[in-house]
Design a protein around this motif. Structure first.
Motif, PDB file in Angstrom:
ATOM      1  N   ALA A  56      23.453  82.290  53.573  1.00 23.90           N
ATOM      2  CA  ALA A  56      23.024  81.393  54.485  1.00 23.90           C
ATOM      3  C   ALA A  56      21.120  81.457  54.449  1.00 23.90           C
ATOM      4  N   TRP A  57      20.654  82.646  54.040  1.00 24.56           N
ATOM      5  CA  TRP A  57      19.161  82.829  53.698  1.00 24.56           C
ATOM      6  C   TRP A  57      18.981  81.768  52.648  1.00 24.56           C
ATOM      7  N   ARG A  58      19.635  81.654  51.536  1.00 19.87           N
ATOM      8  CA  ARG A  58      19.307  81.034  50.386  1.00 19.87           C
ATOM      9  C   ARG A  58      19.291  79.432  50.709  1.00 19.87           C
ATOM     10  N   VAL A  59      20.068  78.936  51.868  1.00 23.25           N
ATOM     11  CA  VAL A  59      20.157  77.536  52.186  1.00 23.25           C
ATOM     12  C   VAL A  59      18.830  77.315  53.101  1.00 23.25           C
ATOM     13  N   LEU A  60      18.447  78.215  54.127  1.00 22.40           N
ATOM     14  CA  LEU A  60      17.629  78.172  54.962  1.00 22.40           C
ATOM     15  C   LEU A  60      16.185  78.265  54.339  1.00 22.40           C
ATOM     16  N   ARG A  61      15.964  79.295  53.383  1.00 25.93           N
ATOM     17  CA  ARG A  61      14.808  79.416  52.490  1.00 25.93           C
ATOM     18  C   ARG A  61      14.480  77.685  51.656  1.00 25.93           C
ATOM     19  N   TYR A  62      15.655  77.450  51.088  1.00 26.62           N
ATOM     20  CA  TYR A  62      15.639  76.322  50.304  1.00 26.62           C
ATOM     21  C   TYR A  62      15.058  75.011  51.036  1.00 26.62           C
ATOM     22  N   GLN A  63      15.740  74.904  52.295  1.00 28.06           N
ATOM     23  CA  GLN A  63      15.504  73.964  53.271  1.00 28.06           C
ATOM     24  C   GLN A  63      13.965  74.114  54.011  1.00 28.06           C
ATOM     25  N   GLY A  64      13.483  75.524  54.134  1.00 28.80           N
ATOM     26  CA  GLY A  64      12.035  75.413  54.660  1.00 28.80           C
ATOM     27  C   GLY A  64      11.018  75.519  53.792  1.00 28.80           C
ATOM     28  N   ASN A  65      11.321  75.596  52.137  1.00 26.12           N
ATOM     29  CA  ASN A  65      10.331  75.203  51.069  1.00 26.12           C
ATOM     30  C   ASN A  65      10.120  73.567  50.915  1.00 26.12           C
ATOM     31  N   MET A  66      11.389  73.025  51.429  1.00 23.93           N
ATOM     32  CA  MET A  66      11.131  71.428  51.198  1.00 23.93           C
ATOM     33  C   MET A  66      10.045  71.007  52.203  1.00 23.93           C
ATOM     34  N   ARG A  67      10.029  71.623  53.177  1.00 23.87           N
ATOM     35  CA  ARG A  67       8.766  71.311  54.289  1.00 23.87           C
ATOM     36  C   ARG A  67       7.584  71.751  54.131  1.00 23.87           C
ATOM     37  N   GLY A  89       0.256  79.781  35.719  1.00 27.05           N
ATOM     38  CA  GLY A  89       0.668  79.859  37.297  1.00 27.05           C
ATOM     39  C   GLY A  89       1.935  80.371  37.358  1.00 27.05           C
ATOM     40  N   ARG A  90       2.539  80.004  38.554  1.00 26.83           N
ATOM     41  CA  ARG A  90       3.829  80.078  38.898  1.00 26.83           C
ATOM     42  C   ARG A  90       4.842  78.975  39.004  1.00 26.83           C
ATOM     43  N   GLY A  91       5.859  79.146  38.569  1.00 26.29           N
ATOM     44  CA  GLY A  91       6.824  78.013  38.437  1.00 26.29           C
ATOM     45  C   GLY A  91       8.175  78.212  37.804  1.00 26.29           C
ATOM     46  N   PHE A  92       8.689  77.290  37.274  1.00 25.47           N
ATOM     47  CA  PHE A  92      10.064  77.388  36.527  1.00 25.47           C
ATOM     48  C   PHE A  92      10.367  76.335  35.598  1.00 25.47           C
ATOM     49  N   ARG A  93      11.263  76.520  34.559  1.00 24.53           N
ATOM     50  CA  ARG A  93      11.457  75.495  33.701  1.00 24.53           C
ATOM     51  C   ARG A  93      12.402  74.532  34.226  1.00 24.53           C
ATOM     52  N   TRP A  94      12.103  73.378  34.075  1.00 24.23           N
ATOM     53  CA  TRP A  94      12.834  72.073  34.548  1.00 24.23           C
ATOM     54  C   TRP A  94      13.944  71.754  33.680  1.00 24.23           C
ATOM     55  N   THR A  95      15.062  71.608  34.388  1.00 26.14           N
ATOM     56  CA  THR A  95      16.392  71.343  33.760  1.00 26.14           C
ATOM     57  C   THR A  95      17.031  70.311  34.493  1.00 26.14           C
ATOM     58  N   GLN A  96      18.188  69.889  33.967  1.00 29.10           N
ATOM     59  CA  GLN A  96      18.993  68.765  34.590  1.00 29.10           C
ATOM     60  C   GLN A  96      19.322  69.142  36.160  1.00 29.10           C
ATOM     61  N   LYS A  97      19.708  70.511  36.387  1.00 33.88           N
ATOM     62  CA  LYS A  97      19.649  70.766  37.754  1.00 33.88           C
ATOM     63  C   LYS A  97      18.776  70.592  38.783  1.00 33.88           C
ATOM     64  N   ALA A 166      10.045  72.766  45.438  1.00 35.44           N
ATOM     65  CA  ALA A 166      11.048  73.451  46.220  1.00 35.44           C
ATOM     66  C   ALA A 166      12.329  73.379  45.443  1.00 35.44           C
ATOM     67  N   VAL A 167      12.625  72.346  44.697  1.00 32.05           N
ATOM     68  CA  VAL A 167      13.975  72.428  44.089  1.00 32.05           C
ATOM     69  C   VAL A 167      14.317  73.399  43.367  1.00 32.05           C
ATOM     70  N   GLU A 168      13.506  74.542  43.070  1.00 32.68           N
ATOM     71  CA  GLU A 168      13.633  75.993  42.522  1.00 32.68           C
ATOM     72  C   GLU A 168      13.192  77.027  43.518  1.00 32.68           C
ATOM     73  N   PRO A 169      13.815  77.729  44.345  1.00 37.47           N
ATOM     74  CA  PRO A 169      13.268  78.776  45.309  1.00 37.47           C
ATOM     75  C   PRO A 169      12.924  79.920  44.278  1.00 37.47           C
ATOM     76  N   ASP A 170      13.379  80.137  43.251  1.00 38.21           N
ATOM     77  CA  ASP A 170      13.172  81.388  42.391  1.00 38.21           C
ATOM     78  C   ASP A 170      12.124  81.145  41.247  1.00 38.21           C
ATOM     79  N   GLU A 171      10.805  81.093  41.569  1.00 38.54           N
ATOM     80  CA  GLU A 171       9.888  80.896  40.572  1.00 38.54           C
ATOM     81  C   GLU A 171       9.497  82.059  39.944  1.00 38.54           C
ATOM     82  N   GLN A 172       8.669  82.152  38.847  1.00 34.25           N
ATOM     83  CA  GLN A 172       8.396  83.198  38.398  1.00 34.25           C
ATOM     84  C   GLN A 172       6.960  82.779  37.536  1.00 34.25           C
ATOM     85  N   ASP A 173       6.248  83.831  36.927  1.00 33.82           N
ATOM     86  CA  ASP A 173       4.972  83.488  36.163  1.00 33.82           C
ATOM     87  C   ASP A 173       5.373  82.829  35.057  1.00 33.82           C
ATOM     88  N   VAL A 174       4.519  81.843  34.772  1.00 31.57           N
ATOM     89  CA  VAL A 174       4.691  80.981  33.626  1.00 31.57           C
ATOM     90  C   VAL A 174       3.519  81.349  32.711  1.00 31.57           C
TER      91      VAL A 174
END
Length: 694
Positions: A56-67, A89-97, A166-174
């Motif tokens: 549930a927290w994963r869904v709530l955090r994902y929706q909160g980051n959208m805003r 900076g911080r981020g993630f590798r962009w994929t099909q997901k 926000a499409v990736e809540p689990d970001e990391q140092d790039v």
């Protein structure tokens, strides 16, 4: 398929699991269980509650980051540093997901999970409506406060579409491999979206890593200058920091843009390259090159270092240089009584008998020319000076008219003292820097060209510096920094802000040939069309673009610029869920079935680009897509700047600090004497560079 934009129904399972676990542990008799079994059941139910709560927290955090994304701030001294990697900076590798998730956010039925709520929008309207109402204006001010206790605080003024990150809540140092920087980096982004902030992050790491750092800033941004100086100070490298700023000549270091070269022809090339070369102008450019080259060769032969002041003087009047060189040449190679012979020729010259081209010239100069013509003393430099001297003054002025206005701009006012320094003026304590000496000292140079005031001068000085750097790169490539070609070349990190203002024929060799000499260029510009317009040739602009192996793109407003990134990306498959329902009537009157209905969900697959230009145009400020290490697409966001207590507030503070570490120009001149300079006086000891400790 994921379903993250929906009500968090896991909360009900979490509530029931925790409630039942509490009953089993506190009142096992209510569930008709022995205590041992109840405790085990309570433990299992608690674990189920934790698992469902985490979902549930994963869904709530994902929706909160959208805003609203969490604030990301880092003080400069806390920026991560690695000897093998470069922090972006911080981020993630962009994929099909992430492409799939981004497409899910545009469906109409999920907008309440993506857009700010009704109450938030009502508060924003009331902030404006209550702005002038006596009591309600105080409430409106409270609504605007960004604090933890205000859930209705306005979003940060970064604009764009938060869902892109926000499409990736689990970001990391790039991180980017430091070895990739030799392939050069191109940063694209429209005005005020974070290019300078990214430059600060990269420059900070380069300074702390101990690289030679050269920052070209056509605008002369005071904030960037303060940041570069502050980082040099934190790294303990203030003695190696030099500021060259055309907008502040009174406190700037000095630099002779044409005083250092590997080949004498470079002097004429650096000046002539600033002239127009289209159409009929090409011929005049060639004439200008020839006469500047004649002047430069004569100055070097006289053991004088060329500079803009001298070139301007002798372009306007070649006679004094011809006379000086001819006398020096005759002193070395002529007869002992050449002066008497020249005086005799001078006394016989009559103005009325002279050709039209020589009228107005001094009799002594004409006598020198005639004496030289009777001698068998060929000298290529002298031959060029004689040919220029014999030109009709009016004709000469016409064929070099294109270079005259440029030299006027470069030698007018206080700027002339910066780019044509007097090496022997001991009253002027502003240092004179040279690129080879800066590289040897592993220095830090900030170059502010003040292009907003005079674009022509800024471009001429900047391109002359680039030409000088190309010459230095060639020397390092062949001979090394200290004359030993087997030495590993130093790392020279060059940052060129407003790249479109600097690009020219001199810059291209730095990109495609200087990597072997340790140069790694990071260029920043708004759109690629700016570069094409500056170069004036689409094919040449493509040649320049092909020299950048790494691309970082912030928000851009031009479709063609966005396509430079998106056209390099593959297409991916995304899934679409479609609900289908239908009703069929029965046509058999004897059947007991009047109608039949069906409901089904269909999953369809379509091929779409991994990223489209529309996404790049809606990026928030401070966010970017980066194409790293052979086509890997990363989504990054840069840390917001945090106020540092040791950041200098004004330019005056910087200059006061620099005065205590400046190296005087006479020391620099003796350390870096060119090969063609006169030998030092043996009665005067060589001086090593030393810095005043104040």
């Amino acid at each position: 398929m994921e379903a993250l934009l929906r009500p968090p129904v896991e909360l009900w399972s979490t509530l029931v699991a925790f409630a039942t676990a509490a009953i089993a542990i506190l009142a096992p008799w209510a569930l008709m269980m022995p205590p041992g079994v109840a405790y085990g059941a309570g433990t299992v139910l608690g674990l189920i509650g934790l698992i469902r709560g985490r979902q549930a927290w994963r869904v709530l955090r994902y929706q909160g980051n959208m805003r609203r994304l969490p604030i990301y701030k880092v003080r400069s001294r806390k920026i991560p540093l690695s000897r093998r990697k470069l922090f972006l900076g911080r981020g993630f590798r962009w994929t099909q997901k992430h492409t799939q998730r981004l497409r899910d956010t545009i469906r109409p039925e999920v907008q309440r999970y993506v857009q700010p709520g009704t109450l938030y929008q009502w508060v924003r309207r009331k902030e404006v409506a209550w702005e002038s109402v006596p009591i309600l204006s105080l409430l409106a001010q409270l609504f605007r406060v960004r604090a933890w206790w205000n859930p209705l605080a306005p979003l940060p003024a970064v604009g764009g579409k938060p869902a892109l990150h926000a499409v990736e809540p689990d970001e990391q140092d790039v991180w980017m491999d430091i070895g990739e920087r030799v392939g050069h980096t191109l940063v694209l982004g429209t005005t005020r979206v974070g290019k300078t902030r990214l430059a600060e992050i990269l420059i900070t790491q380069d300074i702390r890593r101990g690289d030679v750092v050269i920052v070209f800033d056509p605008k002369g941004d005071a904030g960037l200058l303060r940041r570069v100086y502050a980082e040099a100070k934190r790294a303990g490298r203030t003695k190696d920091f030099y500021m060259f700023h055309l907008g502040f000549p009174q406190v700037s270091a000095r630099y002779n843009a044409i005083g250092n070269f590997s080949r004498i022809t470079e002097v004429a090339t650096r000046i002539a390259n600033q002239l127009p070369s289209e159409g009929n102008s090409a011929a005049f450019k060639e004439f200008a090159w020839r006469f500047v080259n004649i002047i430069a060769r004569a100055l070097v032969a006289l053991n004088r270092r060329p500079d803009y002041q001298q070139v301007r003087r002798y372009i306007n009047d070649i006679e004094p240089l011809f006379t000086e060189y001819a006398e020096a040449h005759l002193d070395a190679h002529g007869a002992e009584d050449w002066k008497e012979q020249v005086e005799e020729l001078s006394s016989k010259i009559s103005e009325r008998n002279l050709p039209a081209a020589l009228r107005g010239r001094s009799k002594e100069a004409i006598a020198l020319m005639r004496h030289l013509q009777t001698q068998d003393l060929y000298d290529p430099v002298l031959d060029g000076l004689v040919s220029a001297f014999k030109y009709d003054k009016t004709y000469f002025d016409k064929i070099v008219s294109s270079v005259g206005p440029l030299m006027e701009k470069l030698t007018t006012g206080n700027i002339a003292e910066l780019i044509s320094p007097d090496y022997l003026d001991e009253q002027d304590t502003r240092p004179i820097f040279e690129w080879m000496e800066v590289i040897r000292r592993k220095g830090i140079v900030y170059v502010g060209l003040d292009a907003l005031t005079d674009t022509t001068v800024a471009s001429a000085v900047g391109n002359s510096m680039f030409a000088d750097l190309v010459s230095v790169a060639g020397h390092i490539y062949k001979h090394g920094v200290d004359g030993d070609s087997i030495d590993t070349p130093p790392t020279i990190s060059m940052h060129a802000d407003e790249f479109n203002e600097l690009i020219g024929d001199e810059f291209v060799p730095l990109l495609n040939k200087a990597g072997g000499a340790g140069f790694q260029v990071t260029a920043y510009t708004q759109t690629w069309s700016d570069v094409e317009a500056r170069i004036g040739n689409r094919a040449k602009a493509g040649q320049v673009a092909g020299n950048f192996n790494t691309m970082i793109m912030l928000r851009v407003k031009e479709l063609a610029t966005a396509e430079m990134l998106t056209d390099q990306l593959p297409k991916v498959e995304v899934f679409t869920l479609m609900s289908v329902s239908g009703v069929n009537d029965s046509s058999d009157p004897g059947s007991g079935i009047d109608f039949s209905s069906r409901n089904e969900d269909r999953i369809s697959v379509s091929e779409v680009p991994l990223l489209t230009p529309a996404e790049l145009i809606t990026l928030p400020k401070g966010q970017a897509f980066a194409l790293l290490e052979g086509g890997q697409l990363w989504k990054i966001r840069m840390p917001l700047p945090a106020t540092d207590s040791d950041m200098p507030e004004t330019l005056t503070e910087i200059t006061n600090e620099m005065e205590r570490t400046y190296i005087t120009n006479d020391h620099w001149y003796r350390v870096q004497e060119p090969w063609w300079a006169a030998a030092p006086d043996v009665s005067e000891p060589e001086l090593e560079p030393e810095a005043s400790d104040g």
